[in-house]
Design a protein around this motif. Sequence first.
Motif, short mmCIF file in Angstrom:
data_model
loop_
_atom_site.label_atom_id
_atom_site.label_comp_id
_atom_site.label_asym_id
_atom_site.label_seq_id
_atom_site.Cartn_x
_atom_site.Cartn_y
_atom_site.Cartn_z
N GLU A 37 0.85 -1.18 0.00
CA GLU A 37 0.00 0.00 0.00
C GLU A 37 0.90 1.23 0.00
O GLU A 37 2.00 1.21 0.56
N GLY A 38 0.46 2.31 -0.65
CA GLY A 38 1.30 3.50 -0.73
C GLY A 38 0.51 4.78 -0.64
O GLY A 38 -0.68 4.83 -1.01
N PHE A 39 1.18 5.82 -0.14
CA PHE A 39 0.55 7.14 -0.01
C PHE A 39 1.57 8.21 -0.34
O PHE A 39 2.67 8.24 0.22
N GLY A 40 1.20 9.10 -1.27
CA GLY A 40 2.04 10.22 -1.63
C GLY A 40 1.35 11.53 -1.34
O GLY A 40 0.11 11.64 -1.45
N LEU A 41 2.13 12.54 -0.94
CA LEU A 41 1.60 13.88 -0.65
C LEU A 41 2.49 14.89 -1.35
O LEU A 41 3.71 14.89 -1.16
N LEU A 42 1.86 15.75 -2.16
CA LEU A 42 2.62 16.70 -2.99
C LEU A 42 2.13 18.12 -2.76
O LEU A 42 0.92 18.38 -2.86
N PRO A 43 3.03 19.05 -2.45
CA PRO A 43 2.62 20.46 -2.38
C PRO A 43 2.28 20.98 -3.78
O PRO A 43 3.10 20.84 -4.70
N ILE A 44 1.09 21.53 -3.94
CA ILE A 44 0.67 22.11 -5.22
C ILE A 44 -0.07 23.40 -4.93
O ILE A 44 -1.14 23.39 -4.30
N ALA A 45 0.47 24.49 -5.39
CA ALA A 45 -0.15 25.79 -5.14
C ALA A 45 -1.41 25.95 -6.00
O ALA A 45 -1.47 25.49 -7.14
N GLY A 46 -2.41 26.60 -5.43
CA GLY A 46 -3.58 26.98 -6.21
C GLY A 46 -4.65 25.93 -6.38
O GLY A 46 -5.64 26.17 -7.08
N VAL A 47 -4.52 24.78 -5.75
CA VAL A 47 -5.54 23.74 -5.88
C VAL A 47 -6.67 24.00 -4.89
O VAL A 47 -6.43 24.17 -3.69
N ASP A 48 -7.89 24.02 -5.37
CA ASP A 48 -9.08 24.18 -4.54
C ASP A 48 -9.56 22.79 -4.12
O ASP A 48 -9.94 21.99 -4.99
N PRO A 49 -9.54 22.46 -2.85
CA PRO A 49 -9.94 21.12 -2.42
C PRO A 49 -11.33 20.71 -2.89
O PRO A 49 -11.53 19.57 -3.33
N GLU A 50 -12.29 21.62 -2.84
CA GLU A 50 -13.65 21.29 -3.28
C GLU A 50 -13.68 20.98 -4.78
O GLU A 50 -14.37 20.05 -5.22
N ALA A 51 -12.94 21.77 -5.56
CA ALA A 51 -12.91 21.55 -7.01
C ALA A 51 -12.25 20.22 -7.34
O ALA A 51 -12.70 19.50 -8.24
N LEU A 52 -11.18 19.87 -6.63
CA LEU A 52 -10.51 18.61 -6.93
C LEU A 52 -11.38 17.42 -6.55
O LEU A 52 -11.51 16.46 -7.33
N ILE A 53 -12.01 17.46 -5.38
CA ILE A 53 -12.88 16.34 -5.00
C ILE A 53 -14.07 16.23 -5.95
O ILE A 53 -14.53 15.13 -6.27
N ALA A 54 -14.56 17.36 -6.46
CA ALA A 54 -15.63 17.32 -7.46
C ALA A 54 -15.18 16.59 -8.71
O ALA A 54 -15.96 15.83 -9.31
N ARG A 55 -13.94 16.80 -9.13
CA ARG A 55 -13.40 16.07 -10.29
C ARG A 55 -13.28 14.59 -9.97
O ARG A 55 -13.58 13.73 -10.81
N VAL A 56 -12.80 14.26 -8.78
CA VAL A 56 -12.67 12.86 -8.38
C VAL A 56 -14.02 12.15 -8.47
O VAL A 56 -14.12 11.02 -8.95
N MET A 57 -15.09 12.82 -8.04
CA MET A 57 -16.41 12.21 -8.05
C MET A 57 -17.03 12.16 -9.45
O MET A 57 -18.03 11.47 -9.66
N ASP A 58 -16.45 12.86 -10.41
CA ASP A 58 -16.99 12.96 -11.77
C ASP A 58 -16.49 11.79 -12.62
O ASP A 58 -15.79 11.96 -13.61
N VAL A 59 -16.88 10.58 -12.24
CA VAL A 59 -16.32 9.37 -12.86
C VAL A 59 -16.67 9.24 -14.35
O VAL A 59 -15.96 8.58 -15.10
N ASP A 60 -17.76 9.86 -14.77
CA ASP A 60 -18.16 9.75 -16.18
C ASP A 60 -17.21 10.51 -17.11
O ASP A 60 -17.27 10.31 -18.33
N ASN A 61 -16.36 11.36 -16.56
CA ASN A 61 -15.48 12.17 -17.41
C ASN A 61 -13.99 11.89 -17.17
O ASN A 61 -13.14 12.71 -17.52
N TYR A 62 -13.66 10.74 -16.59
CA TYR A 62 -12.25 10.39 -16.39
C TYR A 62 -11.50 10.21 -17.70
O TYR A 62 -10.33 10.60 -17.81
#
Length: 200
Positions: A37-62
Amino acid sequence: MKKTNDFLERVLRRVPHNPPTDYSFEKWEFAGKSTQEGFGLLPIAGVDPEALIARVMDVDNYVGHIDHVEESRAIADDRFTPPDQVRFYQRISIPILGSIHQELVLTDAGEIDGYRVAFWELLEPETSALSSKVGARSQYSDGAWLVKPGFVGYALSSAPRRDDVGFLKFKALTKGANVGASTVVRANIEGMSRWAQRVG
């Protein structure tokens, strides 16, 4: 709706107390699994957590936004109510080695320890019913996204069914996955972050 599962709890215990200044990655063994099992964490400026989770949940558009995803579509299921949970089918192409497919349930877990979290787990009976002629079926597939302003984390644990692939391919998809996990996790973080920051 459950807030976490056992895999996510293991990931949460490994989140750095002090946010890293560069990409950090940790992997560990877990009994009964042929991959780490693995876990990575990356600093990324300007990412909106709500916007990213919305993309994650948008499985029809992967497809077209997430590397190696050949097919991804939501499946209506009364057990899982969008937008908090979605059942979906996914087929992934692994260069040279072929396709792996599975059915999963993806859960938006809200905020945990300051992170916006979404996690998925395998629907084993539904995956077992898939055709091995289309691709190898997953034996297990667990994953999670953890996002807060300035940081994106991604955790993964997956492997194909031994009976669906030959010996050499199974070795490549398990031992090889352990070797390349850090690179794959970082690429997935960067890809999802780019999509989340894209307009439209």
